[in-house]
Design a protein around this motif. Structure first.
Motif, mmCIF file in Angstrom:
data_model
loop_
_atom_site.group_PDB
_atom_site.id
_atom_site.type_symbol
_atom_site.label_atom_id
_atom_site.label_comp_id
_atom_site.label_asym_id
_atom_site.label_seq_id
_atom_site.Cartn_x
_atom_site.Cartn_y
_atom_site.Cartn_z
ATOM 1 N N ILE A 21 44.879 44.401 42.407
ATOM 2 C CA ILE A 21 43.951 45.116 41.535
ATOM 3 C C ILE A 21 44.379 44.856 40.105
ATOM 4 C CG2 ILE A 21 43.091 47.368 40.783
ATOM 5 C CD1 ILE A 21 43.573 48.399 43.596
ATOM 6 N N LYS A 22 43.437 44.451 39.283
ATOM 7 C CA LYS A 22 43.744 44.171 37.882
ATOM 8 C C LYS A 22 42.663 44.770 37.002
ATOM 9 C CE LYS A 22 44.631 40.394 34.622
ATOM 10 N NZ LYS A 22 44.676 38.917 34.444
ATOM 11 N N ARG A 23 43.081 45.552 36.024
ATOM 12 C CA ARG A 23 42.135 46.114 35.064
ATOM 13 C C ARG A 23 41.563 44.981 34.218
ATOM 14 N NH1 ARG A 23 41.838 51.393 32.672
ATOM 15 N NH2 ARG A 23 39.852 51.466 31.556
ATOM 16 N N VAL A 24 40.252 44.974 34.031
ATOM 17 C CA VAL A 24 39.563 43.916 33.292
ATOM 18 C C VAL A 24 39.122 44.472 31.953
ATOM 19 C CG1 VAL A 24 37.614 42.313 33.297
ATOM 20 C CG2 VAL A 24 38.797 42.847 35.440
ATOM 21 N N PHE A 34 39.178 43.829 38.590
ATOM 22 C CA PHE A 34 39.166 42.732 39.549
ATOM 23 C C PHE A 34 39.915 43.225 40.781
ATOM 24 C CE2 PHE A 34 41.813 39.289 41.345
ATOM 25 C CZ PHE A 34 40.804 38.472 41.860
ATOM 26 N N VAL A 35 39.286 43.123 41.942
ATOM 27 C CA VAL A 35 39.895 43.578 43.185
ATOM 28 C C VAL A 35 39.854 42.436 44.185
ATOM 29 C CG1 VAL A 35 39.796 45.235 45.082
ATOM 30 C CG2 VAL A 35 39.234 45.976 42.764
ATOM 31 N N LYS A 36 41.017 42.105 44.724
ATOM 32 C CA LYS A 36 41.124 41.017 45.704
ATOM 33 C C LYS A 36 41.559 41.585 47.045
ATOM 34 C CE LYS A 36 43.265 36.439 46.237
ATOM 35 N NZ LYS A 36 41.972 35.711 46.131
ATOM 36 N N ILE A 44 34.521 45.453 40.147
ATOM 37 C CA ILE A 44 34.104 46.839 40.404
ATOM 38 C C ILE A 44 34.109 47.600 39.089
ATOM 39 C CG2 ILE A 44 34.591 48.974 41.648
ATOM 40 C CD1 ILE A 44 35.881 47.345 43.844
ATOM 41 N N LYS A 45 32.990 48.240 38.782
ATOM 42 C CA LYS A 45 32.867 49.096 37.612
ATOM 43 C C LYS A 45 32.838 50.550 38.074
ATOM 44 C CE LYS A 45 29.146 47.272 35.582
ATOM 45 N NZ LYS A 45 28.226 46.919 34.473
ATOM 46 N N TYR A 46 33.555 51.368 37.328
ATOM 47 C CA TYR A 46 33.663 52.781 37.677
ATOM 48 C C TYR A 46 33.398 53.618 36.435
ATOM 49 C CZ TYR A 46 36.315 57.186 38.032
ATOM 50 O OH TYR A 46 36.701 58.487 37.972
ATOM 51 N N HIS A 47 32.618 54.685 36.601
ATOM 52 C CA HIS A 47 32.352 55.605 35.494
ATOM 53 C C HIS A 47 32.549 57.027 36.009
ATOM 54 C CE1 HIS A 47 30.614 57.676 32.140
ATOM 55 N NE2 HIS A 47 30.280 56.554 31.527
ATOM 56 N N TRP A 92 32.717 38.652 42.317
ATOM 57 C CA TRP A 92 33.527 38.198 41.188
ATOM 58 C C TRP A 92 33.009 36.837 40.735
ATOM 59 C CZ3 TRP A 92 36.731 39.992 37.705
ATOM 60 C CH2 TRP A 92 37.502 39.086 36.965
ATOM 61 N N VAL A 93 32.667 36.732 39.461
ATOM 62 C CA VAL A 93 32.142 35.492 38.888
ATOM 63 C C VAL A 93 33.152 34.965 37.889
ATOM 64 C CG1 VAL A 93 30.317 34.475 37.473
ATOM 65 C CG2 VAL A 93 29.741 36.206 39.188
ATOM 66 N N SER A 94 33.519 33.709 38.045
ATOM 67 C CA SER A 94 34.504 33.115 37.143
ATOM 68 C C SER A 94 34.280 31.615 37.055
ATOM 69 C CB SER A 94 35.924 33.402 37.648
ATOM 70 O OG SER A 94 36.885 32.846 36.791
ATOM 71 N N GLY A 95 34.394 31.079 35.858
ATOM 72 C CA GLY A 95 34.239 29.652 35.667
ATOM 73 C C GLY A 95 34.539 29.260 34.238
#
Length: 287
Positions: A21-24, A34-36, A44-47, A92-95
């Motif tokens: 788990i990494k805070r983005v 980011f959750v793997k 994942i967005k949390y409010h 998760w989108v990355s490029g």
């Protein structure tokens, strides 16, 4: 581990173990992670205090854009709008951006704008940031922009003591004379609705992805005006857009009026630092 992240992954249909788990960073509204897991990677967005239907409406906007088959958006996997347990799970989108990424963004946004709705606006209230955005469905773009966009921000600005005195008088005058500046009979395009430079990202093979929509149907030039307000878009983006879907000859005349809405939003959220820019536009048109 935040137990909500574990719940969100489970709701996404993934029962495997979470091992990273990494805070983005980025954005000021939600906590983002980011959750793997053993099976997949998630964003994942949390409010903790999300307003009503907050993530449902974001998910719906992403789906409407996806349905055009013109430009990529992250896949929506799960969401919840339960009080104190609101989250949105996305792929998760990355490029890495390449030389054609912004050209593709311009082409694909123009293609999205070629898709049309029946009326202007949206069937339910949405959000711009966490501000509630009044909506309705209108045959007249001018009426929608007057009542749901400018007037709603005027009322909020009065409540928050951000729009007073000369500024209030001028904005009322502009709203009354809006027919002089904004076209009425415009074809309603599919719009992202909050397209600043931070609301697009890059995926695999350099493909542009749109994120964080505040979806509506409306004049596509309204969207373009916002892209120009704070920057973040290259000349190749605008050139590619123009080649795919040339802007109308009235755009330059009403661009500042369209930017005014977003400046009023920022004024009402962040305060007087945006006031001088608001006043410059009001002075130009009704001063």
């Amino acid at each position: 581990m935040n137990p909500l992240l574990k719940e969100a992954v489970k709701q996404a249909g993934d029962e495997s173990s979470i091992y990273k788990i990494k805070r983005v960073a980025g954005g000021s509204i939600n906590e983002s992670y980011f959750v793997k897991t053993d099976r997949n990677n998630y964003f994942i967005k949390y409010h903790p205090n999300a307003p009503n239907r907050f993530f449902e409406l974001e998910a719906k906007g992403l789906q409407l854009i996806k349905d055009t088959n013109t430009i990529d958006v992250p896949k929506v996997i799960a969401y919840s709008d339960q009080q104190e347990r609101a989250y949105l799970v996305l792929e998760w989108v990355s490029g890495q951006e390449h030389k054609d990424t912004e050209r593709l963004l311009g082409e694909r946004l123009a293609s999205m704008h070629c898709h049309k709705g029946d009326k202007h606006g949206f069937s339910s209230n949405t959000y711009v940031g966490t501000l509630s955005q009044v909506n309705g469905l209108y045959t007249s773009w001018q009426a929608y922009y007057r009542e749901c966009r400018l007037y709603s921000q005027l009322e909020l600005g009065i409540q928050r003591n951000q729009i007073t005195g000369k500024r209030r008088r001028q904005l009322n005058k502009l709203i009354d004379k809006l027919d002089l500046f904004v076209p009425d009979h415009v074809t309603p395009s599919y719009l992202h609705g909050d397209l600043w430079g931070g609301n697009w990202i890059v995926g695999s093979n350099g493909a542009p992805f749109l994120i964080d929509p505040s979806f509506l149907f409306g004049d596509r030039h309204f969207e373009l005006a916002f892209t120009e307000l704070f920057g973040g878009f290259s000349n190749s983006f605008y050139q590619a857009y123009e080649e795919r879907f040339p802007v109308s000859n009235y755009y330059e005349d009403c661009k500042a009026i369209y930017q005014l809405y977003y400046l009023l939003v920022h004024l009402n959220i962040f305060g007087e630092m945006y006031g001088p820019h608001v006043d410059t536009i009001l002075n130009k048109f009704v001063g």
